[in-house]
Every structure is written in C-alpha cells, then in structure tokens.
Design an enzyme around this catalytic site. Structure first.
Site, short mmCIF file in Angstrom:
data_model
loop_
_atom_site.label_atom_id
_atom_site.label_comp_id
_atom_site.label_asym_id
_atom_site.label_seq_id
_atom_site.Cartn_x
_atom_site.Cartn_y
_atom_site.Cartn_z
N HIS A 13 6.76 -11.88 -3.72
CA HIS A 13 6.82 -10.44 -4.07
C HIS A 13 8.28 -10.06 -4.29
CE1 HIS A 13 5.26 -6.13 -3.58
NE2 HIS A 13 6.55 -6.03 -3.89
N HIS A 15 11.20 -7.74 -6.86
CA HIS A 15 11.58 -6.84 -7.96
C HIS A 15 12.88 -7.35 -8.57
CE1 HIS A 15 8.60 -3.76 -6.80
NE2 HIS A 15 8.81 -4.25 -5.59
N LYS A 99 -1.08 -6.00 -10.67
CA LYS A 99 -0.63 -5.16 -9.55
C LYS A 99 -1.23 -3.77 -9.63
CE LYS A 99 1.97 -3.96 -6.03
NZ LYS A 99 3.38 -4.11 -5.72
N HIS A 136 -0.41 -2.49 -3.71
CA HIS A 136 0.45 -1.63 -2.88
C HIS A 136 -0.51 -0.73 -2.11
CE1 HIS A 136 4.25 0.62 -1.97
NE2 HIS A 136 3.31 1.45 -1.55
N HIS A 174 3.29 -6.53 1.29
CA HIS A 174 4.20 -5.98 2.31
C HIS A 174 3.50 -5.19 3.42
CE1 HIS A 174 3.72 -2.74 -0.54
NE2 HIS A 174 4.63 -3.17 -1.37
N ASP A 247 9.99 -8.52 -1.18
CA ASP A 247 10.03 -7.15 -1.71
C ASP A 247 11.47 -6.71 -1.96
OD1 ASP A 247 8.95 -4.86 -2.78
OD2 ASP A 247 8.64 -3.87 -0.86
O1 DOR Z 1 10.55 0.16 -1.28
C1 DOR Z 1 10.00 -0.13 -2.31
N1 DOR Z 1 10.70 -0.31 -3.45
N2 DOR Z 1 8.67 -0.23 -2.32
C2 DOR Z 1 7.99 -0.38 -3.46
O2 DOR Z 1 6.80 -0.44 -3.42
C3 DOR Z 1 8.71 -0.43 -4.76
C4 DOR Z 1 10.08 -0.86 -4.61
C5 DOR Z 1 10.93 -0.58 -5.83
O3 DOR Z 1 10.50 -0.94 -6.93
O4 DOR Z 1 12.03 -0.04 -5.69
ZN ZN Z 2 7.51 -4.22 -4.02
#
Ligand code: DOR
Ligand code: ZN
Length: 344
Positions: A13, A15, A99, A136, A174, A247
């Site tokens: 997971h 970003h 997702k 999520h 998460h 995450d």
């Molecule tokens: O804290 C987070 N940041 N939770 C999420 O679900 C998305 C992520 C983000 O893309 O910044």
């Molecule tokens: Zn995330």
C-alpha cells in the site's frame, strides 16, 4: 542480535504521487522494496486502464536507473466505472486491484463511492474475474465520530460485502482498530489486511500530546493504545492475513504544517526501520520476514522476491529532508532510529 537478513519485502500500500513529487519520493521505496501496490488517488484519479498504463510508465521513468522496483497498479473505483473497465483491468496484466474510497473520506477521495451498494455489480464482476478489492474502510459521515469511522464502516458495509461476495479477495487497508483486527481475523483466507508502521508504533497521544503534530496525522487517524496493541499483536501473530503496507503518503511540508493540514505520513525513508523496531519491541523479529516479504506476495498470487535485505541494529538519524528541491518532510525527520536496512 546485530543484524538480520530477510527476503526483500514489498509494500502492499503506497502513494507515489505524480510529477515532481513522484520524482522526489520514488527512490525511497525503490531503495528497500521490490514491488509496491500503487494507490490511484491522483488528481485526476486513475479511473481507467489507459490512465493506469500511463501512470505506470511515468513511475518507471521516475525510478533510479537499474532499479529493480516493480509498480503494481490499481484502479480507482467510482459509481460511473463501466464493467468493461473492470474486465480490461483484470486482463491487463499490470493492474492488481481496484480501490474503493468512500466519497470524501480522505485525500483525493471526492470521486469515490457515495453509495456502496451501487457498485455491487462491479464487485460481482471483480469476484468473477478474481480481481482484488482494496478498501479504505472508513465512513465519511459527519454524524460519526472520527475515531469510530473504521468500526462503523465495517458494520455498515464490509460485513455485507464479504457476505454477498464470499469469493471476492478483499484487502482491508491500513487497519487502525481492535475491531478491524477482529473482523479480518474472523474471515476466511480471501480477506486480508495491511498495517502501517505508524499504527504499530504510535497511539493518538503522538498526534496531540504537548501540541498538534501534523506529521503524525494520517487517515484513518491514530487510535488509543489498546488498538495499537491489537494491531501489533496481529502483525507479529504469523497469521498471513496481516501484511506490510506502509501507506507512505507525501505532501508538501507547508500543506501538512497548516491550519488545515493534509492527512498522510511520508514514511517511505524509514518504514522498514520502524517495522523492525515494532517487531523487536514485541520480541518477534523472527516473524518479520513473513509479514514483510511473504504473506502479501502470497495473497496477491505473485512470486516471493529472491533478493535479500539486511537489517542492522545500528543507530542512525532519519532524514530531515525528503529532497533537495522539494519541501517534503519525512516521517520522524531527524529522530534517532535503531534499525537500518541495506540490500545484500
Ligand atoms: O493519510 C492518508 N493519506 N490516508 C489516506 O487514505 C490517503 C493518503 C493520501 O493520499 O495522502
Ligand atoms: Zn493510503
């Protein structure tokens, strides 16, 4: 123990963002992880196979030369997603999950799903094609306390999803609560979950005690100590339903250190060190390799990595800056860490 060699882990997971942010942060994940499930919440979101293909190319170009890192792409589910897009994703060979963001629940989730039942026909097709659903799991409901939103999502939506689609592979992303651990634990092998380093090591005091600490703010938000203990117990249990997903979610520093700070911890530079610390605290370093390197690959039906990484019990300082040209602050910037990782 001074060092520990494990199979190279993957991040289930992550970003990675796009553009300058992607180019600033990609190397941190590539330094430690073999592969990552890449989240689709860009602006605009990755809602089609064509967009996922273009995003994948952008990631590959942003990686350091000779990086062996493999991005595993995902599709962003909306109520307007055509069933043909699900079929194309399953056939693509590079999309590994879809997702579900409840509309408005987190960063760039405005195009997400407001009515979960409206996407049931898409979930049915994903079940038929064996394409995993990544969730999520938080309601976006002003009437529900922020700290209860995961528990309420499970009660309102996830229980029904797993009942209606018993063969759908689901990753509850998460986890942050005892209730979420109990839910995942109680399901069959088709339901698994990811755990972040911040939720294994910190409770909500880290966010609020002595002042507001925006770099500890992510969603779902940190919870009480009893929840942290439940998450850590699940991580070290050796149950393959619980595996690594950082995450890591970078934002520009001024957007986090703001009157309305963005959610997300940019933990990629320190994540592996933090997982080692958490497992050591639990007296369970022998369980780290399964959690970090085996169970996720097995769930996604991908081969386990063959490279090795060595974790050293060695003090170092977490980087204070993510990139010389872009102001992005790593999680725990400047703090002393006890474990350091290097590819063998
Ligand atoms: O804290 C987070 N940041 N939770 C999420 O679900 C998305 C992520 C983000 O893309 O910044
Ligand atoms: Zn995330």
């Amino acid at each position: 123990m001074d060092s520990l060699s494990i199979t190279q882990p993957d991040d289930w997971h992550l970003h990675l963002r796009s553009g300058v942010m992607l180019r600033a942060v990609a190397r941190y994940s590539a330094q430690y992880f073999g592969r990552a499930i890449v989240m689709p919440n860009l602006q605009p979101p990755v809602t089609s196979v064509a967009l996922a293909a273009a995003y994948r190319r952008e990631i590959l170009q942003a990686l350091p030369p000779d990086s062996g890192f493999t991005p595993l792409m995902t599709l962003y589910l909306t109520q307007a997603t055509p069933v043909t897009e699900i079929q194309a994703a399953a056939a693509s060979g590079f999309i590994f999950g879809v997702k579900l963001y409840p509309a408005g629940a987190t960063t760039n989730a405005e195009h997400g799903v407001a009515d979960v039942r409206a996407v049931y026909p898409l979930l049915a097709e994903m079940q038929r094609l064996d394409l995993p659903l990544l969730v999520h799991a938080e309601v976006n409901d002003a009437a529900v306390d922020v700290f209860d939103r995961e528990k309420v999502f499970i009660e309102r939506h996830l229980q029904a999803i797993v009942r209606e689609f018993p063969d759908l592979r689901v990753v509850v992303e998460h986890l942050t609560t005892q209730e979420a651990v109990d839910f995942v634990w109680a399901q069959g092998p088709k339901v698994a979950s990811t755990l972040t380093p911040q939720h294994l090591l910190f409770n909500r005091n880290a966010l609020l005690a002595g002042g507001v600490r925006p770099h500890f703010y992510c969603l779902p938000v940190l919870k009480r100590e009893r929840h942290r203990q439940a998450l850590l117990a699940a991580a070290v249990s050796g149950n393959p339903k619980f595996f690594l997903g950082t995450d890591s979610a970078p934002h520009l520093t001024h957007l986090k250190q703001s009157a309305c700070g963005c959610a997300g911890c940019f933990n990629a530079p320190v994540a592996l060190a933090l997982y080692a610390q958490a497992f050591e605290q639990a007296g369970a370093l022998d369980k780290l390799e399964g959690f970090a390197s085996f169970y996720g690959a097995d769930f996604y039906r991908l081969p386990r990595n063959s490279a090795k990484i060595r974790l050293y019990k060695q003090d170092w300082q977490a980087p204070t800056a993510g990139d010389p040209d872009l102001d992005v602050t790593p999680f725990l910037a400047g703090e002393a860490l006890a474990w350091q990782a290097r590819l063998d």
